[in-house]
Design a protein around this motif. Structure first.
Motif, PDB file in Angstrom:
ATOM      1  N   VAL A   3      -4.446  48.790  88.665  1.00  0.00           N
ATOM      2  CA  VAL A   3      -5.198  48.355  87.494  1.00  0.00           C
ATOM      3  C   VAL A   3      -6.320  49.355  87.238  1.00  0.00           C
ATOM      4  O   VAL A   3      -7.110  49.654  88.137  1.00  0.00           O
ATOM      5  CB  VAL A   3      -5.779  46.946  87.704  1.00  0.00           C
ATOM      6  CG1 VAL A   3      -6.728  46.587  86.570  1.00  0.00           C
ATOM      7  CG2 VAL A   3      -4.653  45.924  87.799  1.00  0.00           C
ATOM      8  N   TRP A  32      -8.877  47.608  91.851  1.00  0.00           N
ATOM      9  CA  TRP A  32      -9.087  48.067  90.485  1.00  0.00           C
ATOM     10  C   TRP A  32      -9.957  49.322  90.526  1.00  0.00           C
ATOM     11  O   TRP A  32     -10.903  49.399  91.303  1.00  0.00           O
ATOM     12  CB  TRP A  32      -9.808  47.007  89.653  1.00  0.00           C
ATOM     13  CG  TRP A  32      -9.026  45.748  89.367  1.00  0.00           C
ATOM     14  CD1 TRP A  32      -7.817  45.389  89.900  1.00  0.00           C
ATOM     15  CD2 TRP A  32      -9.427  44.690  88.498  1.00  0.00           C
ATOM     16  NE1 TRP A  32      -7.443  44.174  89.407  1.00  0.00           N
ATOM     17  CE2 TRP A  32      -8.411  43.720  88.540  1.00  0.00           C
ATOM     18  CE3 TRP A  32     -10.534  44.462  87.696  1.00  0.00           C
ATOM     19  CZ2 TRP A  32      -8.465  42.543  87.807  1.00  0.00           C
ATOM     20  CZ3 TRP A  32     -10.601  43.291  86.957  1.00  0.00           C
ATOM     21  CH2 TRP A  32      -9.572  42.344  87.009  1.00  0.00           C
ATOM     22  N   SER A  53       0.101  50.901  80.224  1.00  0.00           N
ATOM     23  CA  SER A  53      -0.053  49.484  80.527  1.00  0.00           C
ATOM     24  C   SER A  53      -0.898  49.230  81.761  1.00  0.00           C
ATOM     25  O   SER A  53      -1.333  48.101  81.999  1.00  0.00           O
ATOM     26  CB  SER A  53       1.320  48.838  80.713  1.00  0.00           C
ATOM     27  OG  SER A  53       2.035  49.480  81.761  1.00  0.00           O
ATOM     28  N   GLU A  54      -1.148  50.274  82.559  1.00  0.00           N
ATOM     29  CA  GLU A  54      -2.004  50.087  83.740  1.00  0.00           C
ATOM     30  C   GLU A  54      -3.462  49.857  83.364  1.00  0.00           C
ATOM     31  O   GLU A  54      -4.259  49.376  84.182  1.00  0.00           O
ATOM     32  CB  GLU A  54      -1.902  51.292  84.681  1.00  0.00           C
ATOM     33  CG  GLU A  54      -2.580  52.563  84.215  1.00  0.00           C
ATOM     34  CD  GLU A  54      -1.707  53.426  83.303  1.00  0.00           C
ATOM     35  OE1 GLU A  54      -2.051  54.608  83.102  1.00  0.00           O
ATOM     36  OE2 GLU A  54      -0.686  52.906  82.797  1.00  0.00           O
ATOM     37  N   TYR A  55      -3.837  50.181  82.119  1.00  0.00           N
ATOM     38  CA  TYR A  55      -5.217  49.980  81.675  1.00  0.00           C
ATOM     39  C   TYR A  55      -5.413  48.536  81.252  1.00  0.00           C
ATOM     40  O   TYR A  55      -4.933  48.101  80.211  1.00  0.00           O
ATOM     41  CB  TYR A  55      -5.565  50.937  80.532  1.00  0.00           C
ATOM     42  CG  TYR A  55      -5.931  52.310  81.036  1.00  0.00           C
ATOM     43  CD1 TYR A  55      -7.256  52.635  81.317  1.00  0.00           C
ATOM     44  CD2 TYR A  55      -4.939  53.265  81.274  1.00  0.00           C
ATOM     45  CE1 TYR A  55      -7.582  53.888  81.820  1.00  0.00           C
ATOM     46  CE2 TYR A  55      -5.271  54.518  81.772  1.00  0.00           C
ATOM     47  CZ  TYR A  55      -6.591  54.813  82.045  1.00  0.00           C
ATOM     48  OH  TYR A  55      -6.913  56.055  82.550  1.00  0.00           O
ATOM     49  N   ARG A  56      -6.135  47.799  82.079  1.00  0.00           N
ATOM     50  CA  ARG A  56      -6.425  46.400  81.753  1.00  0.00           C
ATOM     51  C   ARG A  56      -7.471  46.299  80.655  1.00  0.00           C
ATOM     52  O   ARG A  56      -7.435  45.374  79.833  1.00  0.00           O
ATOM     53  CB  ARG A  56      -6.912  45.660  82.990  1.00  0.00           C
ATOM     54  CG  ARG A  56      -7.146  44.160  82.775  1.00  0.00           C
ATOM     55  CD  ARG A  56      -7.601  43.484  84.042  1.00  0.00           C
ATOM     56  NE  ARG A  56      -6.576  43.495  85.067  1.00  0.00           N
ATOM     57  CZ  ARG A  56      -5.717  42.504  85.291  1.00  0.00           C
ATOM     58  NH1 ARG A  56      -5.761  41.420  84.539  1.00  0.00           N
ATOM     59  NH2 ARG A  56      -4.825  42.593  86.243  1.00  0.00           N
ATOM     60  N   VAL A  89      -9.797  44.261  75.992  1.00  0.00           N
ATOM     61  CA  VAL A  89      -8.854  43.842  77.021  1.00  0.00           C
ATOM     62  C   VAL A  89      -7.450  43.995  76.462  1.00  0.00           C
ATOM     63  O   VAL A  89      -7.144  43.507  75.362  1.00  0.00           O
ATOM     64  CB  VAL A  89      -9.104  42.382  77.445  1.00  0.00           C
ATOM     65  CG1 VAL A  89      -8.071  41.939  78.466  1.00  0.00           C
ATOM     66  CG2 VAL A  89     -10.512  42.230  78.024  1.00  0.00           C
ATOM     67  N   GLN A  90      -6.592  44.672  77.216  1.00  0.00           N
ATOM     68  CA  GLN A  90      -5.226  44.889  76.756  1.00  0.00           C
ATOM     69  C   GLN A  90      -4.354  43.690  77.117  1.00  0.00           C
ATOM     70  O   GLN A  90      -4.291  43.275  78.268  1.00  0.00           O
ATOM     71  CB  GLN A  90      -4.643  46.165  77.368  1.00  0.00           C
ATOM     72  CG  GLN A  90      -3.285  46.529  76.792  1.00  0.00           C
ATOM     73  CD  GLN A  90      -2.831  47.941  77.096  1.00  0.00           C
ATOM     74  OE1 GLN A  90      -2.077  48.533  76.325  1.00  0.00           O
ATOM     75  NE2 GLN A  90      -3.285  48.512  78.201  1.00  0.00           N
ATOM     76  N   THR A  91      -3.697  43.134  76.108  1.00  0.00           N
ATOM     77  CA  THR A  91      -2.799  42.002  76.292  1.00  0.00           C
ATOM     78  C   THR A  91      -1.430  42.355  75.729  1.00  0.00           C
ATOM     79  O   THR A  91      -1.247  43.393  75.085  1.00  0.00           O
ATOM     80  CB  THR A  91      -3.333  40.747  75.577  1.00  0.00           C
ATOM     81  OG1 THR A  91      -3.156  40.904  74.149  1.00  0.00           O
ATOM     82  CG2 THR A  91      -4.812  40.519  75.868  1.00  0.00           C
ATOM     83  N   PHE A 250     -12.066  40.834  81.732  1.00  0.00           N
ATOM     84  CA  PHE A 250     -10.997  41.608  82.348  1.00  0.00           C
ATOM     85  C   PHE A 250     -10.145  40.732  83.271  1.00  0.00           C
ATOM     86  O   PHE A 250      -8.932  40.919  83.371  1.00  0.00           O
ATOM     87  CB  PHE A 250     -11.577  42.775  83.150  1.00  0.00           C
ATOM     88  CG  PHE A 250     -12.290  43.814  82.339  1.00  0.00           C
ATOM     89  CD1 PHE A 250     -11.898  44.122  81.052  1.00  0.00           C
ATOM     90  CD2 PHE A 250     -13.367  44.516  82.884  1.00  0.00           C
ATOM     91  CE1 PHE A 250     -12.558  45.089  80.306  1.00  0.00           C
ATOM     92  CE2 PHE A 250     -14.027  45.491  82.161  1.00  0.00           C
ATOM     93  CZ  PHE A 250     -13.631  45.772  80.859  1.00  0.00           C
TER      94      PHE A 250
END
Length: 276
Positions: A3, A32, A53-56, A89-91, A250
């Motif tokens: 993460v 993280w 996608s690893e970037y939360r 925040v990436q969803t 996060f």
């Protein structure tokens, strides 16, 4: 999958966020990483699109808060009110934006024993003033005066005040008469100078002070508050508590959901912030 998180801005070398976040994740046992990246407004869209996608998520500082707001598919209430976001925040549905500065101000006041303020003053009408106004509304303020070098710059704050059901008026920074208030939030840039006589008038009628700058302490305003004996705090508390809210976002996507062992998390972040 590892993460990853980062703080972006320009300049960014001064940011204390990596130290605070890294300390929190270590205490929680989360693998993280939290880095920093110099990103300006022009490069922001391409940098954001390049993230895997690893970037939360991301923390955003100046000058990226409006760009972050615009890039999000979903925004929390504070971001919607201010038109700015300091957290993404990436969803699976895209980027979700949060504004944690106002909540950081509320929490820092509460830590100082101030949980309500009916009358308040904001010094300065720049970007941070909108966060201060939202915070004051959450603290129950009914009347807020904005003291600014250019009172006409407070037009957006008056509009925001109307949406918050707050009576907002604006006066020159050097106004001869200032009504007494319960609290003052100073939002002037770090290193800004204020004439001693002006600072003394603000302090005499200003109640408790929060000067949101950090790294430039004491300020002209805090010195004036010291001369009156009234309480004054800098921006470290706001910085700390807005970061706690970011980590909540996060972790769960909800800034109202406390972290595991949150008291210990706050303590270790505080030590990282002051360099202990």
């Amino acid at each position: 999958m590892p993460v990853a998180l980062e703080v972006w801005g320009d300049p960014i070398e001064h940011s204390l966020s990596p130290a605070m976040h890294t300390a929190a994740y270590a205490l929680l046992g989360w693998e993280w990483t939290y880095g920093r990246r110099r990103v300006d407004e022009a490069s922001f869209p391409a940098e954001l699109a390049s993230l895997g996608s690893e970037y939360r998520g991301l923390s955003l500082t100046m000058p990226l808060k409006h760009a972050a707001f615009a890039a999000a598919e979903k925004r929390d209430a504070r971001a919607t009110l201010t038109g700015a976001a300091n957290t993404l925040v990436q969803t699976s549905a895209g980027w979700q934006a949060f504004h944690t500065d106002a909540g950081g101000i509320v929490a820092a006041w509460a830590e100082a024993g101030v949980v309500a303020a009916e009358r308040a003053r904001i010094v300065g009408a720049g970007a941070t003033a909108s966060a201060a106004l939202v915070a004051l509304a959450e603290m129950g303020a009914q009347q807020v005066q904005v003291a600014a070098r250019r009172p006409d710059a407070a037009a957006a704050l008056r509009d925001l005040g109307a949406r918050l059901n707050l009576d907002v008026d604006a006066v020159p920074l050097d106004a001869a008469h200032l009504p007494p208030v319960d609290v003052t939030i100073a939002t002037l840039p770090g290193g800004a100078t204020v004439d001693e006589s002006v600072a003394d008038r603000l302090a005499a009628a200003g109640g408790a002070l929060m000067d949101v700058v950090y790294g430039h302490w004491p300020t002209d305003l805090s010195r004036a508050w010291d001369r009156t004996g009234a309480p004054a705090q800098g921006g470290a508390g706001m910085l700390l508590h807005q970061a706690v809210l970011q980590i909540r976002a996060f972790a769960s996507g909800d800034v109202d959901e406390p972290l595991p062992r949150e008291d210990a998390v706050v303590a270790v972040m505080r030590r990282a912030l002051v360099g202990d």
